[in-house]
Design a protein around this motif. Structure first.
Motif, PDB file in Angstrom:
ATOM      1  N   ASP A 216       9.000  82.901 -54.767  1.00 13.20           N
ATOM      2  CA  ASP A 216       9.391  83.177 -56.145  1.00 13.20           C
ATOM      3  C   ASP A 216      10.771  82.629 -56.481  1.00 13.20           C
ATOM      4  N   LEU A 217      11.485  82.111 -55.447  1.00 16.99           N
ATOM      5  CA  LEU A 217      12.842  81.629 -55.706  1.00 16.99           C
ATOM      6  C   LEU A 217      12.800  80.353 -56.538  1.00 16.99           C
ATOM      7  N   PRO A 218      13.900  80.019 -57.221  1.00 21.63           N
ATOM      8  CA  PRO A 218      13.948  78.748 -57.944  1.00 21.63           C
ATOM      9  C   PRO A 218      13.816  77.563 -56.986  1.00 21.63           C
ATOM     10  N   THR A 219      13.291  76.455 -57.512  1.00 21.76           N
ATOM     11  CA  THR A 219      12.960  75.312 -56.648  1.00 21.76           C
ATOM     12  C   THR A 219      14.187  74.797 -55.906  1.00 21.76           C
ATOM     13  N   GLU A 220      15.306  74.661 -56.623  1.00 20.58           N
ATOM     14  CA  GLU A 220      16.449  74.038 -55.958  1.00 20.58           C
ATOM     15  C   GLU A 220      17.009  74.956 -54.882  1.00 20.58           C
ATOM     16  N   MET A 221      16.923  76.280 -55.083  1.00 18.60           N
ATOM     17  CA  MET A 221      17.395  77.201 -54.052  1.00 18.60           C
ATOM     18  C   MET A 221      16.479  77.154 -52.836  1.00 18.60           C
ATOM     19  N   ARG A 222      15.174  77.027 -53.096  1.00 17.60           N
ATOM     20  CA  ARG A 222      14.227  76.913 -51.989  1.00 17.60           C
ATOM     21  C   ARG A 222      14.525  75.676 -51.154  1.00 17.60           C
ATOM     22  N   LYS A 223      14.846  74.583 -51.862  1.00 17.21           N
ATOM     23  CA  LYS A 223      15.127  73.322 -51.177  1.00 17.21           C
ATOM     24  C   LYS A 223      16.358  73.470 -50.301  1.00 17.21           C
TER      25      LYS A 223
END
Lengths: 233, 208
Positions: A216-223
């Motif tokens: 559920d995290l934002p994409t850039e944080m996941r990256k």
């Protein structure tokens, strides 16, 4: 959540009363009780069990089930305004039949009053009492410490877990009278359990459940997290 | 003061039956001289002993005379771990990790009674001497020790460094904790080392 920040001056509700002086020759028992005690009796009646003055500070014994209402009233009522919670702690006595006392130290800055509330929890029942976290946010860590050391459960606390001892501590509650001074396990076992802890684990198991929410995290944080970046540094 | 006189380390004993020749012993002397006079301490200060340690590092006592003025706050660049203060069990994995991060050659000083033996804190929360976690070279007694006491311990450590021989392979052996329990000395030994002594035997009130 809160209104605009307003500066509270000590003694502001007392008008032009002279600044207090350090009291001298304070008796051990007796003396002028805090006027809030009489107000509490009037307001709550039977819920106030006993009032005594010890070394100039008023102790008010209240029924545990009404403690939250009483603290809330002391905080909200315009004639009391106890806006500062200095401590939440507990007392256990060497008499094994004596109940455990949970103690709140309340301070009213506008009225320059100090009040000590006590609630007695019998030992034959689960040690549970309502949390005052909804009134004083500073009660968060104070109640966690009290839970860690005495095992008193504060119902309604948002995150009641150990604060001083580590999460996996299994020996009990250190400040209880039945707790041996050196702990229950042997020194080697204590050391083994302590060394098994990962010093880089900053998060408790509860907090790690956030890993379940990874998707559920934002994409850039996941990256960034996938690239090996750690939070909390 | 009952202190033994320090041996003269400049005289390198030559044993004809050993494989050490003149060059090796001279090289030892040079290397040890360099190491002993520029020990970089890793300060692990947890309590009041750290205050005395700071006093030792400050101008009046001046650790720079021993080449130790460069505090290494990264364990990866440190030579000496100076543990000043009591170590609770919660810090045990931390000091173990710091010790493992330090590269060889490395030494450890247990400064003060708490780090050496647990002192009066014979309770559920405090490690009874950091030698149950990491190997210790010098114990400095005192509660807390005066800066002179710490300096004496540092000079003892320098003597120890100056007497090292390169062909002694055991000196650089890394501590190998038991993979299962993470203890590096056997559990019964730790229990025996941590036995209460003196007045502390009267402290247990578990029978209540």
């Amino acid at each position: 959540m809160s209104d605009a920040f307003e500066i509270q001056y000590a003694g502001s509700a007392l008008g032009n009363a002279p600044a207090p002086v350090t009291p001298r020759n304070v008796p051990n028992r007796g003396g002028e009780p805090n006027p809030s005690a009489a107000a509490l009796r009037e307001q709550f009646g039977d819920a106030i069990q006993r009032v005594e003055v010890v070394w100039g500070v008023t102790n008010v014994y209240v029924r545990p089930e009404r403690a939250l209402d009483i603290v809330r009233w002391l905080h909200d009522d315009s004639s009391q305004r106890y806006d500062y919670l200095s401590d939440v702690t507990a007392v256990e006595f060497r008499d094994m039949d004596a109940p455990i006392e949970v103690v709140w130290h309340l301070r009213s800055l506008p009225f320059r009053r100090e009040l000590r509330l006590k609630a007695q929890l019998p030992k034959n029942k689960p040690l549970e009492i309502a949390s005052v976290w909804s009134i004083y946010k500073c009660a968060d860590w104070l109640e966690r410490e009290c839970f860690d050391m005495f095992g008193v459960r504060f119902v309604g606390h948002p995150d009641l877990r150990r604060i001083l001892m580590w999460e996996q501590y299994r020996e009990g509650f250190p400040l209880r009278k039945d707790f041996p001074l050196r702990g229950r396990f042997s020194r080697a076992e204590q050391l083994r359990q302590a060394l098994a802890a990962n010093p880089e684990a900053r998060y408790s198991m509860e907090e790690l459940s956030i890993a379940d929410a990874f998707e559920d995290l934002p994409t850039e944080m996941r990256k960034r997290l996938q690239g090996g970046e750690r939070t909390g540094e | 003061m009952g202190l033994t006189p320090r041996p003269e380390h400049r005289v390198v004993e030559y044993n004809p039956t050993s494989q050490e020749g003149w060059v090796a012993t001279r090289l030892d002397f040079l290397v040890n001289w360099g190491r002993a006079n520029s020990l970089w301490p890793m300060p692990f200060g947890t309590a009041c002993c750290a205050i005395e340690f700071m006093a030792t590092a400050a101008s009046r006592f001046d650790l720079a005379r021993f080449g130790m003025e460069r505090m290494s706050f990264s364990p990866r660049q440190a030579d000496v771990l100076i543990c000043a203060g009591r170590v609770p069990f919660k810090l045990a994995p931390v000091i173990r990790r710091i010790w493992q991060q330090m590269p060889q050659p490395k030494w450890a000083i247990a400064m003060g009674a708490c780090a050496s033996s647990g002192n009066i804190f014979d309770n559920y929360a405090v490690v009874q001497g950091i030698d149950t976690i990491i190997p210790v070279d010098v114990y400095v007694p005192g509660c807390p020790p005066r800066p002179e006491g710490l300096m004496y311990g540092i000079m003892l450590l320098q003597e120890k460094v100056k007497r090292e021989r390169m062909n002694d392979k055991t000196i650089r052996a890394e501590m190998e904790p038991d993979p299962k329990s993470q203890l590096y000395i056997p559990a019964p030994v730790i229990d025996e080392l941590s036995e209460p002594f003196g007045n502390s035997v009267h402290q247990t009130r578990s029978g209540l």
